[in-house]
Motif scaffolding. Structure first.
Motif, PDB file in Angstrom:
ATOM      1  N   VAL A 121      -2.914   5.746  19.409  1.00 51.32           N
ATOM      2  CA  VAL A 121      -3.243   4.798  18.339  1.00 51.32           C
ATOM      3  C   VAL A 121      -2.185   4.916  17.262  1.00 51.32           C
ATOM      4  O   VAL A 121      -1.696   6.012  16.971  1.00 51.32           O
ATOM      5  N   ASP A 122      -1.798   3.788  16.691  1.00 50.08           N
ATOM      6  CA  ASP A 122      -0.834   3.815  15.591  1.00 50.08           C
ATOM      7  C   ASP A 122      -1.456   3.139  14.372  1.00 50.08           C
ATOM      8  O   ASP A 122      -1.960   2.023  14.470  1.00 50.08           O
ATOM      9  N   PHE A 123      -1.431   3.850  13.241  1.00 49.88           N
ATOM     10  CA  PHE A 123      -1.986   3.306  11.998  1.00 49.88           C
ATOM     11  C   PHE A 123      -0.887   2.668  11.149  1.00 49.88           C
ATOM     12  O   PHE A 123       0.273   2.499  11.613  1.00 49.88           O
ATOM     13  N   TYR A 124      -1.226   2.370   9.909  1.00 48.28           N
ATOM     14  CA  TYR A 124      -0.378   1.565   9.021  1.00 48.28           C
ATOM     15  C   TYR A 124      -0.702   2.058   7.610  1.00 48.28           C
ATOM     16  O   TYR A 124      -1.072   1.284   6.746  1.00 48.28           O
ATOM     17  N   ALA A 125      -0.590   3.410   7.417  1.00 48.63           N
ATOM     18  CA  ALA A 125      -1.251   4.068   6.287  1.00 48.63           C
ATOM     19  C   ALA A 125      -0.434   4.150   5.016  1.00 48.63           C
ATOM     20  O   ALA A 125      -0.919   4.657   4.008  1.00 48.63           O
ATOM     21  N   SER A 126       0.818   3.663   5.030  1.00 47.24           N
ATOM     22  CA  SER A 126       1.630   3.710   3.808  1.00 47.24           C
ATOM     23  C   SER A 126       1.495   2.400   3.037  1.00 47.24           C
ATOM     24  O   SER A 126       1.848   1.330   3.540  1.00 47.24           O
ATOM     25  N   GLU A 127       1.014   2.505   1.815  1.00 52.10           N
ATOM     26  CA  GLU A 127       0.888   1.301   0.981  1.00 52.10           C
ATOM     27  C   GLU A 127       2.264   0.685   0.727  1.00 52.10           C
ATOM     28  O   GLU A 127       2.413  -0.545   0.717  1.00 52.10           O
ATOM     29  N   HIS A 128       3.284   1.533   0.550  1.00 53.13           N
ATOM     30  CA  HIS A 128       4.620   1.006   0.237  1.00 53.13           C
ATOM     31  C   HIS A 128       5.209   0.281   1.447  1.00 53.13           C
ATOM     32  O   HIS A 128       5.818  -0.772   1.314  1.00 53.13           O
ATOM     33  N   HIS A 129       5.013   0.855   2.643  1.00 52.94           N
ATOM     34  CA  HIS A 129       5.496   0.188   3.855  1.00 52.94           C
ATOM     35  C   HIS A 129       4.751  -1.130   4.076  1.00 52.94           C
ATOM     36  O   HIS A 129       5.372  -2.167   4.314  1.00 52.94           O
ATOM     37  N   ALA A 130       3.427  -1.082   3.985  1.00 49.44           N
ATOM     38  CA  ALA A 130       2.638  -2.301   4.229  1.00 49.44           C
ATOM     39  C   ALA A 130       2.994  -3.384   3.204  1.00 49.44           C
ATOM     40  O   ALA A 130       3.059  -4.572   3.536  1.00 49.44           O
ATOM     41  N   ASN A 132       5.936  -3.707   1.617  1.00 48.43           N
ATOM     42  CA  ASN A 132       7.272  -4.224   1.949  1.00 48.43           C
ATOM     43  C   ASN A 132       7.219  -5.209   3.113  1.00 48.43           C
ATOM     44  O   ASN A 132       7.845  -6.273   3.070  1.00 48.43           O
ATOM     45  N   ILE A 133       6.479  -4.840   4.162  1.00 48.44           N
ATOM     46  CA  ILE A 133       6.376  -5.721   5.337  1.00 48.44           C
ATOM     47  C   ILE A 133       5.697  -7.037   4.934  1.00 48.44           C
ATOM     48  O   ILE A 133       6.100  -8.122   5.364  1.00 48.44           O
ATOM     49  N   GLY A 134       4.668  -6.948   4.090  1.00 45.40           N
ATOM     50  CA  GLY A 134       3.999  -8.164   3.614  1.00 45.40           C
ATOM     51  C   GLY A 134       4.955  -9.059   2.842  1.00 45.40           C
ATOM     52  O   GLY A 134       4.965 -10.285   3.027  1.00 45.40           O
ATOM     53  N   ARG A 135       5.779  -8.457   1.996  1.00 48.86           N
ATOM     54  CA  ARG A 135       6.738  -9.252   1.215  1.00 48.86           C
ATOM     55  C   ARG A 135       7.776  -9.922   2.106  1.00 48.86           C
ATOM     56  O   ARG A 135       8.210 -11.041   1.852  1.00 48.86           O
ATOM     57  N   ILE A 136       8.192  -9.213   3.172  1.00 53.17           N
ATOM     58  CA  ILE A 136       9.211  -9.763   4.075  1.00 53.17           C
ATOM     59  C   ILE A 136       8.634 -10.908   4.917  1.00 53.17           C
ATOM     60  O   ILE A 136       9.245 -11.967   5.044  1.00 53.17           O
ATOM     61  N   PHE A 137       7.434 -10.705   5.473  1.00 49.78           N
ATOM     62  CA  PHE A 137       6.887 -11.686   6.424  1.00 49.78           C
ATOM     63  C   PHE A 137       6.045 -12.767   5.770  1.00 49.78           C
ATOM     64  O   PHE A 137       5.913 -13.859   6.313  1.00 49.78           O
ATOM     65  N   ARG A 138       5.433 -12.452   4.608  1.00 50.98           N
ATOM     66  CA  ARG A 138       4.565 -13.439   3.977  1.00 50.98           C
ATOM     67  C   ARG A 138       4.924 -13.544   2.494  1.00 50.98           C
ATOM     68  O   ARG A 138       4.136 -13.186   1.611  1.00 50.98           O
ATOM     69  N   PRO A 139       6.159 -14.018   2.205  1.00 45.23           N
ATOM     70  CA  PRO A 139       6.649 -13.981   0.820  1.00 45.23           C
ATOM     71  C   PRO A 139       5.812 -14.814  -0.154  1.00 45.23           C
ATOM     72  O   PRO A 139       5.864 -14.578  -1.357  1.00 45.23           O
ATOM     73  N   ASP A 140       5.021 -15.751   0.359  1.00 42.91           N
ATOM     74  CA  ASP A 140       4.230 -16.600  -0.533  1.00 42.91           C
ATOM     75  C   ASP A 140       2.791 -16.132  -0.699  1.00 42.91           C
ATOM     76  O   ASP A 140       1.987 -16.808  -1.338  1.00 42.91           O
TER      77      ASP A 140
END
Ligand code: CA
Length: 409
Positions: A121-130, A132-140
């Motif tokens: 299983v792979d999580f997504y536990a870093s707020e800073h990573h999540a 950044n990824i949100g800003r890159i893929f969903r800038p609006d």
């Protein structure tokens, strides 16, 4: 328990001193078919399979297969006893003659995958990573999805393609939609990336239908290793809606060969970052399982990032509780990874997609070459250290992989 240097005389700043004692599986150069369980100590590996035969016959069957599988399943009481005894053998003169001939120089062994990976299983536990990824893929949109601070988001990966450090990683091929193209095409990944993560190795199983509470983390979690969740960003971007990562992740996941017991991390425990969202009861922790582990990521030998694990929003105890809250059972050998470790600073980002902001600001290496993404022939290595006793640091070893060109279609 003594923490003195002991008869081995290991220097206090060695990553594999007496306070670390990580477990692995190896074969010796002259015995490539014989697997043994080893313990990293200084620049050597102790043959634990033979050492237990001599000094701990009641437990020796746990190490005979040469993998950690039976030891993981033996439970936390056994883990504690073996670690306590190991510490005595390697520090007290009385045991020197019994095991000194079982120390093999590290450079003379080949390290293997240390245990049979059950579920991954792979999580997504870093707020800073999540974020950044949100800003890159969903800038609006808001960078974090509405669920992010209420539960540790994760997905099930592919256990059978977890490989040990040093295993070459072939560039995957797959279906992707190239910029400006009318439709998808098949071909070699054009946006190959890494993700620096911490992995948690489950020892004791749990029963189907019975959630494992946050307070039972150390009963089930045996240890940690380093994880590189290789990621094909172009394949991932085209396939992930609406069910999440699939072939963009499952071609290979690299782990470090040494599993460091949770017990070795007692000096690394810190309070997790403050949280501004009230959690449901099953995710509320009485203990602090933030971990002060400093990562270093090197590309072709050049240091490109120093992600701090202490910045992770969700703790491993919360991930374990969430993973089982529906009654899903744990198996011995389950591996769950934290998700990419990224801090707040530009040099603390644990993936190329963040370091190079989705290819728009490529990382420049000291040799002058640029890396929007990984190239064939690149070598990516992840190392990490954590506080040990008395101001020392202990190490987690290395998770390294080299990129091979894609197989021609
Ligand atoms: Ca990941």
């Amino acid at each position: 328990m003594t923490q003195a240097a002991g008869w081995l005389g290991i220097r206090p700043d060695h990553q594999f001193g007496l306070a670390a004692l990580p477990y692995g599986s190896y074969t010796a150069a002259h015995h490539a078919e014989v697997y043994r369980v080893g313990v990293a100590i200084g620049d050597s590996v102790l043959d634990l399979t033979t050492a237990t035969d001599r000094l701990m016959p009641g437990r020796a069957h746990l190490f005979r297969s040469g993998s950690l599988d039976e030891f993981l399943a033996a439970g936390d009481g056994c883990w504690t006893q073996v670690r306590d005894d190991l510490t005595r053998w390697l520090s007290e003169d009385a045991f020197r003659s019994a095991i000194e001939d079982l120390l093999v120089p590290m450079q003379k062994v080949s390290l293997r995958l240390p245990f049979t990976v059950a579920d991954y299983v792979d999580f997504y536990a870093s707020e800073h990573h999540a974020t950044n990824i949100g800003r890159i893929f969903r800038p609006d949109s808001e960078p974090l999805t509405p669920n992010w601070k209420h539960l540790p988001i994760g997905y099930h990966g592919r256990a059978g393609t977890v490989v040990v450090s040093g295993t070459p990683v072939r560039r995957p091929c797959g279906q992707r939609l190239l910029p400006g193209a009318a439709g998808p095409e098949y071909g070699p990944c054009t946006r190959l990336d890494f993700e620096a993560e911490l992995g948690f190795v489950v020892g004791s199983h749990s029963h189907l239908g019975e959630p494992v509470s946050v307070g039972r983390f150390t009963e089930h979690a045996f240890g940690v290793c380093l994880v590189n969740d290789w990621s094909a960003r172009d394949i991932q971007a085209w396939e992930y809606v609406p069910l999440g990562p699939f072939l963009g992740k499952s071609f290979a996941t690299t782990v470090s060969p040494w599993v460091l017991p949770i017990a070795a991390l007692e000096h690394a425990r810190v309070r997790p970052p403050s949280r501004d969202t009230e959690l449901l009861g099953y995710l509320t922790e009485a203990e602090n399982w933030g971990l002060d582990i400093n990562f270093e990521v090197r590309l072709n030998g050049y240091l490109i990032a120093t992600p701090p694990y202490s910045s992770m929003y969700w703790s491993p105890a919360q991930m374990l509780a969430h993973m089982t809250v529906n009654g899903a059972s744990l198996r011995s050998g389950d591996l769950y990874a934290s998700g990419t470790v990224s801090g707040t600073e530009p040099g603390q980002l644990g993936s190329l997609i963040e370091l190079g902001w989705n290819g728009t600001a490529p990382v420049t290496l000291p040799d002058g070459s640029a890396r929007p993404w990984l190239q064939d022939g690149d070598e990516l290595s992840i190392t990490a250290t954590a506080p040990g006793p008395g101001g020392t640091r202990i190490g987690l070893g290395t998770a390294m992989g080299c990129i091979l060109p894609a197989t021609p279609a």
